[in-house]
Motif scaffolding. Structure first.
Motif, PDB file in Angstrom:
ATOM      1  N   LEU A   1       5.650  -4.908   9.166  1.00  0.00           N
ATOM      2  CA  LEU A   1       4.959  -4.572   7.918  1.00  0.00           C
ATOM      3  C   LEU A   1       5.237  -3.133   7.472  1.00  0.00           C
ATOM      4  O   LEU A   1       4.949  -2.773   6.328  1.00  0.00           O
ATOM      5  CB  LEU A   1       3.444  -4.769   8.085  1.00  0.00           C
ATOM      6  N   LEU A   2       5.778  -2.321   8.363  1.00  0.00           N
ATOM      7  CA  LEU A   2       6.032  -0.917   8.043  1.00  0.00           C
ATOM      8  C   LEU A   2       7.315  -0.794   7.233  1.00  0.00           C
ATOM      9  O   LEU A   2       8.280  -1.507   7.478  1.00  0.00           O
ATOM     10  CB  LEU A   2       6.141  -0.107   9.338  1.00  0.00           C
ATOM     11  N   ARG A   3       7.300   0.143   6.282  1.00  0.00           N
ATOM     12  CA  ARG A   3       8.484   0.337   5.442  1.00  0.00           C
ATOM     13  C   ARG A   3       8.635   1.817   5.119  1.00  0.00           C
ATOM     14  O   ARG A   3       7.681   2.599   5.237  1.00  0.00           O
ATOM     15  CB  ARG A   3       8.383  -0.487   4.163  1.00  0.00           C
TER      16      ARG A   3
ATOM     17  N   ALA B   1       0.821  -1.211   0.000  1.00  0.00           N
ATOM     18  CA  ALA B   1       0.000   0.000   0.000  1.00  0.00           C
ATOM     19  C   ALA B   1       0.858   1.265   0.000  1.00  0.00           C
ATOM     20  O   ALA B   1       2.034   1.243   0.374  1.00  0.00           O
ATOM     21  CB  ALA B   1      -0.919   0.000   1.215  1.00  0.00           C
ATOM     22  N   ASP B   2       0.239   2.362  -0.421  1.00  0.00           N
ATOM     23  CA  ASP B   2       0.890   3.674  -0.327  1.00  0.00           C
ATOM     24  C   ASP B   2       0.785   4.241   1.078  1.00  0.00           C
ATOM     25  O   ASP B   2       1.703   4.917   1.557  1.00  0.00           O
ATOM     26  CB  ASP B   2       0.240   4.666  -1.299  1.00  0.00           C
ATOM     27  N   GLY B   3      -0.367   3.991   1.719  1.00  0.00           N
ATOM     28  CA  GLY B   3      -0.583   4.582   3.030  1.00  0.00           C
ATOM     29  C   GLY B   3      -1.369   3.674   3.951  1.00  0.00           C
ATOM     30  O   GLY B   3      -2.056   2.743   3.504  1.00  0.00           O
ATOM     31  N   LEU B   4      -1.253   3.946   5.241  1.00  0.00           N
ATOM     32  CA  LEU B   4      -1.959   3.218   6.290  1.00  0.00           C
ATOM     33  C   LEU B   4      -2.614   4.234   7.210  1.00  0.00           C
ATOM     34  O   LEU B   4      -1.961   5.169   7.678  1.00  0.00           O
ATOM     35  CB  LEU B   4      -0.977   2.355   7.089  1.00  0.00           C
TER      36      LEU B   4
ATOM     37  N   LEU C   1       0.403  -1.787  19.873  1.00  0.00           N
ATOM     38  CA  LEU C   1       0.481  -1.603  18.426  1.00  0.00           C
ATOM     39  C   LEU C   1      -0.689  -2.316  17.749  1.00  0.00           C
ATOM     40  O   LEU C   1      -1.012  -3.452  18.102  1.00  0.00           O
ATOM     41  CB  LEU C   1       1.788  -2.185  17.878  1.00  0.00           C
ATOM     42  N   PRO C   2      -1.339  -1.689  16.765  1.00  0.00           N
ATOM     43  CA  PRO C   2      -2.467  -2.327  16.085  1.00  0.00           C
ATOM     44  C   PRO C   2      -2.045  -3.233  14.932  1.00  0.00           C
ATOM     45  O   PRO C   2      -2.895  -3.860  14.293  1.00  0.00           O
ATOM     46  CB  PRO C   2      -3.253  -1.131  15.555  1.00  0.00           C
ATOM     47  N   ILE C   3      -0.743  -3.279  14.631  1.00  0.00           N
ATOM     48  CA  ILE C   3      -0.257  -4.017  13.475  1.00  0.00           C
ATOM     49  C   ILE C   3       1.182  -4.454  13.756  1.00  0.00           C
ATOM     50  O   ILE C   3       1.891  -3.813  14.537  1.00  0.00           O
ATOM     51  CB  ILE C   3      -0.322  -3.128  12.206  1.00  0.00           C
ATOM     52  N   ASP C   4       1.603  -5.540  13.134  1.00  0.00           N
ATOM     53  CA  ASP C   4       2.979  -6.001  13.268  1.00  0.00           C
ATOM     54  C   ASP C   4       3.905  -4.954  12.655  1.00  0.00           C
ATOM     55  O   ASP C   4       3.795  -4.624  11.468  1.00  0.00           O
ATOM     56  CB  ASP C   4       3.134  -7.337  12.539  1.00  0.00           C
ATOM     57  N   GLU C   5       4.814  -4.421  13.451  1.00  0.00           N
ATOM     58  CA  GLU C   5       5.646  -3.328  12.956  1.00  0.00           C
ATOM     59  C   GLU C   5       6.579  -3.754  11.836  1.00  0.00           C
ATOM     60  O   GLU C   5       7.100  -2.916  11.099  1.00  0.00           O
ATOM     61  CB  GLU C   5       6.436  -2.686  14.093  1.00  0.00           C
TER      62      GLU C   5
ATOM     63  N   ALA D   1      10.463   5.437  13.167  1.00  0.00           N
ATOM     64  CA  ALA D   1      11.755   4.767  13.269  1.00  0.00           C
ATOM     65  C   ALA D   1      12.140   4.077  11.964  1.00  0.00           C
ATOM     66  O   ALA D   1      13.329   3.879  11.688  1.00  0.00           O
ATOM     67  CB  ALA D   1      11.726   3.750  14.404  1.00  0.00           C
ATOM     68  N   ARG D   2      11.135   3.738  11.155  1.00  0.00           N
ATOM     69  CA  ARG D   2      11.397   3.094   9.870  1.00  0.00           C
ATOM     70  C   ARG D   2      11.430   4.097   8.715  1.00  0.00           C
ATOM     71  O   ARG D   2      11.474   3.705   7.553  1.00  0.00           O
ATOM     72  CB  ARG D   2      10.344   2.016   9.607  1.00  0.00           C
ATOM     73  N   GLY D   3      11.372   5.369   9.033  1.00  0.00           N
ATOM     74  CA  GLY D   3      11.487   6.391   8.012  1.00  0.00           C
ATOM     75  C   GLY D   3      10.200   6.787   7.335  1.00  0.00           C
ATOM     76  O   GLY D   3      10.216   7.516   6.332  1.00  0.00           O
ATOM     77  N   CYS D   4       9.060   6.337   7.857  1.00  0.00           N
ATOM     78  CA  CYS D   4       7.763   6.693   7.267  1.00  0.00           C
ATOM     79  C   CYS D   4       7.428   8.157   7.548  1.00  0.00           C
ATOM     80  O   CYS D   4       7.783   8.702   8.597  1.00  0.00           O
ATOM     81  CB  CYS D   4       6.644   5.837   7.855  1.00  0.00           C
ATOM     82  N   ARG D   5       6.716   8.782   6.636  1.00  0.00           N
ATOM     83  CA  ARG D   5       6.089  10.066   6.936  1.00  0.00           C
ATOM     84  C   ARG D   5       4.837   9.773   7.760  1.00  0.00           C
ATOM     85  O   ARG D   5       4.086   8.834   7.453  1.00  0.00           O
ATOM     86  CB  ARG D   5       5.711  10.804   5.651  1.00  0.00           C
TER      87      ARG D   5
END
Length: 282
Positions: free
Chosen positions: A209-211, A186-189, A203-207, A234-238
């Motif tokens: 999965l974040l990129r 996905a582009d966004g969450l 956390l509502p989701i397994d971290e 921490a993973r560089g997401c906006r």
């Protein structure tokens, strides 16, 4: 001087900034305005009984938050068209013996996202949470141009019901149910569940999965920096916290309660003063 008695109905709302936001702006507008917390956990009453008591006590309006945005619906006399389309209410105007439901969450989130993350890709977005807030966010995302919205909820039936409502309004190809793993492409969450609130940590989701090229928005604002946003950052997401949404929906609620247009920019500045951070992207 016009006077208003307003309340907030929800669970675990002790940390809410709504009283300070509403009352300070009302002072600036020259209104006598009292804002009370009607915590379902403290009162030990269902939302319908709290609404009935508020009507008897002479309240002029109520804001509605988790878990009452949908549970309050059967107890209202009327719904405005947007609230009816969303199937959720966050604002109830009590006037002339009637309780009229409105929803300012959708426009509040849309304006906050446009303000805080104005240039993000929205081809594919995953929405976690299909309750009252999730319904508003889902409608807002599709209104803003999301091409494909995946909806996940711990209650599959609730996710399916929201998807069906979104398809009726926006087209069958625009929304579907999904698993959290859909975040990988996905582009966004957007997170729209209570997880991460002071009373619901975690956390509502397994971290994993974040990129880095994923943007992440959370509607929770107490705390402003949720575990999800900290992990995403921490993973560089906006990232976008929930402050902008809560302020902008509050401004529209005040307008409905009073007929007076609040200064949204001033309310955002007040929120930033209370929280020590800008009420948009972080």
């Amino acid at each position: 001087m016009s006077s208003y008695l307003i309340g907030l109905v929800g669970s675990g709302i002790g940390p809410s900034l709504s009283p300070a936001l509403h009352e300070r702006e009302a002072d600036r507008l020259g209104l006598r305005y009292v804002y009370r917390l009607l915590d379902l956990d403290v009162l030990r009453l269902p939302p319908g009984e709290v609404l009935a008591a508020a009507r008897t006590a002479g309240f002029d309006g109520l804001n509605i938050t988790h878990p009452a945005k949908q549970a309050i619906l059967p107890h209202l006399d009327e719904l405005d068209p947007e609230a009816a389309a969303l199937g959720a209410v966050n604002t109830v105007v009590l006037r002339n013996g009637k309780a009229i439901g409105h929803n300012t969450d959708a426009t509040g989130f849309a304006h906050s996202l446009s303000r805080g993350l104005p240039d993000v890709a929205m081809e594919e977005v995953v929405l976690l949470g299909a309750g009252g807030a999730g319904a508003a966010v889902g409608h807002a995302l599709l209104s803003l141009g999301t091409a494909r919205l995946g909806v996940h909820d711990v209650d599959p039936a609730r996710a399916a019901a929201l998807v069906e409502a979104l398809r009726r309004r926006f087209g069958a190809e625009r929304a579907g149910t999904c698993e959290p793993s859909a975040v990988r492409t996905a582009d966004g969450l957007v997170h729209a569940t209570p997880t991460g609130m002071a009373a619901h940590p975690g956390l509502p989701i397994d971290e994993s999965l974040l990129r880095e090229d994923l943007w992440v928005a959370d509607i929770v604002y107490r705390p402003l920096e949720t575990a999800l946003l900290a992990a995403a950052r921490a993973r560089g997401c906006r990232v976008l916290h929930g402050g902008g949404m809560v302020v902008l929906q509050a401004a529209e609620s005040m307008r409905l309660f009073t007929g007076v247009q609040p200064d949204a920019a001033r309310m955002l500045a007040h929120f930033e003063e209370m929280e020590g951070e800008p009420a948009h992207a972080a």
